[in-house]
Design an enzyme around this catalytic site. Structure first.
Site, PDB file in Angstrom:
ATOM      1  N   THR A  66      -5.923   7.675   5.979  1.00  0.00           N
ATOM      2  CA  THR A  66      -4.562   7.224   6.029  1.00  0.00           C
ATOM      3  C   THR A  66      -4.051   7.214   3.906  1.00  0.00           C
ATOM      4  OG1 THR A  66      -4.514   4.488   6.139  1.00  0.00           O
ATOM      5  CG2 THR A  66      -2.745   5.098   4.894  1.00  0.00           C
TER       6      THR A  66
ATOM      7  N   LYS B  41       1.524   3.747  10.458  1.00  0.00           N
ATOM      8  CA  LYS B  41       0.343   2.951   9.989  1.00  0.00           C
ATOM      9  C   LYS B  41       1.023   2.431   8.870  1.00  0.00           C
ATOM     10  CE  LYS B  41      -4.134   1.268   8.034  1.00  0.00           C
ATOM     11  NZ  LYS B  41      -4.996   2.373   7.905  1.00  0.00           N
TER      12      LYS B  41
ATOM     13  N   LYS C  19      -3.296   1.129  -1.932  1.00  0.00           N
ATOM     14  CA  LYS C  19      -3.215   1.875  -1.444  1.00  0.00           C
ATOM     15  C   LYS C  19      -1.934   2.391  -0.784  1.00  0.00           C
ATOM     16  CE  LYS C  19      -4.969   5.986   1.081  1.00  0.00           C
ATOM     17  NZ  LYS C  19      -6.011   5.798   2.134  1.00  0.00           N
TER      18      LYS C  19
END
Length: 297
Positions: free
Chosen positions: A94, A169, A244
């Protein structure tokens, strides 16, 4: 069966790598952690001395790395120079959209089919092979990648061109962070009002407040047996990882000019939880912060 290089054997990568090996593929595994490589070997993979060694002669490459800078460095420094012509490349990290697009463009220029394919489903999903893959890249690259991604996941969805997997995502996880905070606030308020948590769950899970955060990952102990709340908030999906992803979403919002006030508030709350010692707790543990019972280690 194919020869697959798997680079990055962290909490997610280790389970994904094991599932490829279980499917009968010749998996060459590498991580900077020697212990992680040993675990991969015990799950049926072959340990490699370096990323470059893992890649040499491989039909396909899977990477699962911490951040965009690591992805760029590994592909430019070790994957591209050592991969055989036409090797399929799948980055399941990611990372930021710009880096995903840049690496994808570099791969295409060198004749390598490449997809950005970040995942949703957490450690349990990685181990069980039930992840959801959000895939960005050309149609032909997606068709080739789908065979391998399907071994590691229950859903493999083509989002569009290069970088759109990462876009999907970070948008998904921004929504998840927001809904988890809302779910935690609702349970905390219900408790203050004297409403039994199980009874509130029984009502809200069948009413308009229902969400994945409630019915699949309930942030209070009891109602959903598999949720981290019943394991002392052991992740799962750690707060550090949620933070994050929220930072990536806020960076993308700033770059694209999108308005995301709820996303910004979610980032701020998870940053607070992280600073108060919640970094390694499951992200649903923010319930204890909002409810008032969180005590930092």
């Amino acid at each position: 069966m194919a020869t697959i290089a798997f680079i990055g054997l962290g909490n997610m990568g280790s389970g994904m790598c094991a599932n490829l090996a279980k499917a009968g593929h010749d998996v060459r595994a590498f991580d900077l952690s020697a212990a992680a490589v040993k675990r991969a070997e015990s799950a049926g993979a072959k340990g490699a001395a370096s990323a470059a060694d893992a890649v040499m002669g491989a039909d396909a490459v899977v990477t699962m790395l911490p951040a965009g800078k690591h992805v760029r460095a590994v592909y430019e420094g070790e994957v591209f120079p050592n991969a055989k012509p036409g090797a399929l490349m799948m980055d399941c990290s990611t990372i930021d959209v710009a880096t995903a697009r840049s690496v994808g463009e570099a791969a295409a220029a060198k004749g390598f089919p490449f997809v950005d394919a970040p995942v949703s489903g957490g450690v349990a999903g990685a181990e069980a092979g039930t992840l959801t893959f959000m895939v960005g890249g050309p149609d032909d690259a997606f068709s080739k990648a789908e065979e391998f991604l399907s071994i590691m996941g229950k859903a493999v969805i083509h989002a569009g061109d290069a970088g759109t997997g990462q876009a999907a995502k970070i948008c998904n996880n921004m929504l998840l962070g927001i809904t988890m905070i809302g779910t935690c606030e609702a349970f905390a308020l219900a408790e203050k009002l004297g409403l039994d948590q199980q009874r509130f769950f029984d009502i809200a899970s069948k009413a308009s407040g229902q969400s994945w955060s409630m019915t699949s990952y309930c942030p209070v102990p009891g109602p959903v047996e598999a949720s981290p709340a019943n394991r002392g908030y052991t992740p799962g999906f750690a707060t550090a990882m949620m933070l994050k992803d929220l930072k990536l979403a806020m960076d993308a919002a700033a770059t694209s000019g999108a308005t995301t006030p709820m996303g910004a508030q979610a980032e701020a709350l998870y940053a607070l939880f992280d600073n108060l010692g919640g970094r390694d707790a499951d992200f649903s543990g923010i319930y204890k912060l909002l409810q008032g019972s969180w005590k930092a280690e």
